[in-house]
Design an enzyme around this catalytic site. Structure first.
Site, mmCIF file in Angstrom:
data_model
loop_
_atom_site.group_PDB
_atom_site.id
_atom_site.type_symbol
_atom_site.label_atom_id
_atom_site.label_comp_id
_atom_site.label_asym_id
_atom_site.label_seq_id
_atom_site.Cartn_x
_atom_site.Cartn_y
_atom_site.Cartn_z
ATOM 1 N N LEU A 159 -5.794 53.856 95.520
ATOM 2 C CA LEU A 159 -6.714 54.312 96.570
ATOM 3 C C LEU A 159 -6.168 55.598 97.195
ATOM 4 O O LEU A 159 -5.110 55.559 97.840
ATOM 5 C CB LEU A 159 -6.803 53.186 97.621
ATOM 6 C CG LEU A 159 -7.553 53.423 98.924
ATOM 7 C CD1 LEU A 159 -9.026 53.730 98.650
ATOM 8 C CD2 LEU A 159 -7.456 52.168 99.809
ATOM 9 N N HIS A 160 -6.837 56.711 96.977
ATOM 10 C CA HIS A 160 -6.332 57.937 97.610
ATOM 11 C C HIS A 160 -7.385 59.004 97.866
ATOM 12 O O HIS A 160 -7.092 60.025 98.478
ATOM 13 C CB HIS A 160 -5.234 58.561 96.741
ATOM 14 C CG HIS A 160 -5.779 59.279 95.530
ATOM 15 N ND1 HIS A 160 -6.102 58.625 94.374
ATOM 16 C CD2 HIS A 160 -6.057 60.581 95.317
ATOM 17 C CE1 HIS A 160 -6.552 59.503 93.490
ATOM 18 N NE2 HIS A 160 -6.549 60.696 94.033
ATOM 19 N N ARG A 161 -8.628 58.814 97.373
ATOM 20 C CA ARG A 161 -9.620 59.885 97.482
ATOM 21 C C ARG A 161 -9.914 60.255 98.929
ATOM 22 O O ARG A 161 -10.107 59.376 99.775
ATOM 23 C CB ARG A 161 -10.940 59.417 96.869
ATOM 24 C CG ARG A 161 -10.945 59.429 95.394
ATOM 25 C CD ARG A 161 -11.171 60.801 94.869
ATOM 26 N NE ARG A 161 -10.621 60.852 93.537
ATOM 27 C CZ ARG A 161 -10.538 61.933 92.795
ATOM 28 N NH1 ARG A 161 -10.975 63.071 93.262
ATOM 29 N NH2 ARG A 161 -10.035 61.897 91.604
#
Ligand code: UD1
Ligand code: UDP
Length: 356
Positions: A204-206
């Site tokens: 999860l990083h967007r």
């Protein structure tokens, strides 16, 4: 022929590992690497150089953090100086990060030809910084190495067929790296607390998820629920997300790890039951390792995975992420039509670079 390559972010190190190895074997090509410094933590940068045998960069710019304009502008200025010193025959960039755009702009304004690896991908969402970076990079490139037929079509739809540039489907270099490093995957100390089977790997990083507290909370709720009620969730967490989760005071109930090396990541992908992610690259790796993928985004550039039924878009909707995860578990994944070229992309790229 001298190639000046610009890399700076985690997925670019992984892609460069296979392309730079192929370049090294060529007697006609010489490569010099600039590391912009965009990713800088040991486990976001050095670990990949150490594990994957990427040549040590000739230039290390240490430019990171800050706003898009500041990061891209500072990189542009420094890469321009290096271009003037090195006088390369061609500059090469990967993907869609700020490092990609800075490299492409610096070279094109000096009339140095630009090769773009992963050209032609589109989400059609101009709010994504990556969409802006990739469209602009494609516009100033003269060899556009596309990973898929869809990417070629996207460029044709934008009029590239009538331009004096080369648009070529060479396959996806991430399939090369997945195949090459699959054999070398290790569980390693970083994964000591990970079960051997029956778990879900999440990333999860967007920006569209981390910078929107409502979306981020909905995703965290979904991952916590899956962890408690479906299968254990293993989350190697990007530093960007670590910072936001902390500042918002969100509770992560799954097994949270520091970002892991590529060999550990491949191990996780090989042994998991499913992947839940908002990453670009991880969506394809899930497919390469025959795992269903639930993508926490509203669009994807890898539309062939959706058409193929091996990847589903869940957005940042808690219920949808949970339900689709339940529905996708156990799905059998095949690649009958060789969607990403079969692992020859790096050699294809080198063959073309040698002729230009
Ligand atoms: C960048 C790319 C994104 C890509 C991702 C891969 C852009 C616009 N975005 O996003 O397309 O999917 O890389 O992972 O280029 N940080 C650290 N340590 C690090 C790296 C980053 O603390 O080693 C922090 C930075 O200080 C910053 C935040 O993480 O606060 C975001 O980093 P940045 O490089 O701007 O964007 P990414 O989210 O990593
Ligand atoms: N990756 C990794 N360790 C991690 C998370 C991801 O090695 O802890 C790898 C992953 O296997 C893939 C690449 O990093 O090869 C994807 O990078 P990321 O998700 O950061 O960027 P994106 O592909 O979304 O641009």
């Amino acid at each position: 022929m001298k190639i000046l390559t610009v890399i700076g972010a985690r997925p670019q190190f992984i892609k460069a590992s296979v392309v730079s190895a192929a370049i090294e074997k060529s007697s006609n090509l010489e490569e010099k690497i600039i590391h912009t410094g965009q990713h800088f933590d040991t486990n976001m940068s050095n670990i990949f150089f150490d594990q994957l045998g990427i040549p040590k960069p000739h230039y290390q710019l240490d430019i990171n953090s800050g706003s898009h304009g500041s990061m891209t502008g500072r990189m542009l200025e420094e890469i321009e100086k290096i271009c003037l010193t090195e006088q390369p025959d061609r500059l090469m960039v990967y993907g869609d990060t700020n490092s990609t755009l800075a490299g492409a702009l610096a070279a094109s304004k000096l009339h140095i030809p630009v090769a773009h690896i992963e050209a032609g991908l589109r989400s059609f969402n101009m709010r994504m910084p990556e969409e802006i970076n990739r469209i602009l990079t494609d516009q100033v490139s003269d060899i556009l190495f596309c990973p898929t037929d869809t990417a070629v079509k996207n460029l044709n739809n934008e009029g590239f067929a009538n331009k004096p540039v080369q648009v070529l489907n060479v396959g996806d270099v991430m399939q090369d790296s997945s195949m090459f490093f699959a054999e070398r995957a290790v569980k390693g100390e970083a994964l000591n607390h990970v079960p051997d089977t029956d778990f879900i790997v999440a990333t999860l990083h967007r920006a569209e998820n981390t910078d929107d507290p409502v979306r981020l909370k909905a995703i965290v709720d979904a991952l916590n629920y899956i962890h408690k009620n479906i299968l254990p969730v293993i989350l190697p967490l990007h530093p960007r997300t670590q910072k936001v989760v902390k500042s918002l005071g969100l509770t992560l109930e799954m097994l949270v790890l520091e970002p892991v090396g590529y060999l550990e990541m491949i191990w996780l992908l090989k042994h998991c039951s499913a992947v839940v992610s908002d990453s670009g690259g991880v969506q394809k790796e899930a497919f390469f390792f025959k795992k269903p993928c639930i993508t926490m985004r509203d669009q994807t550039e890898w539309v062939e995975l959706i058409e193929h039924g091996v990847n589903v878009l869940a957005g940042a909707n808690t219920q949808k992420i949970i339900e689709l995860t339940q529905a996708m578990l156990g799905k059998v994944i095949e690649d009958p039509s060789n969607l990403y070229g079969g692992g020859q992309a790096s050699q294809n790229i080198v063959n073309i670079l040698e002729k230009n």
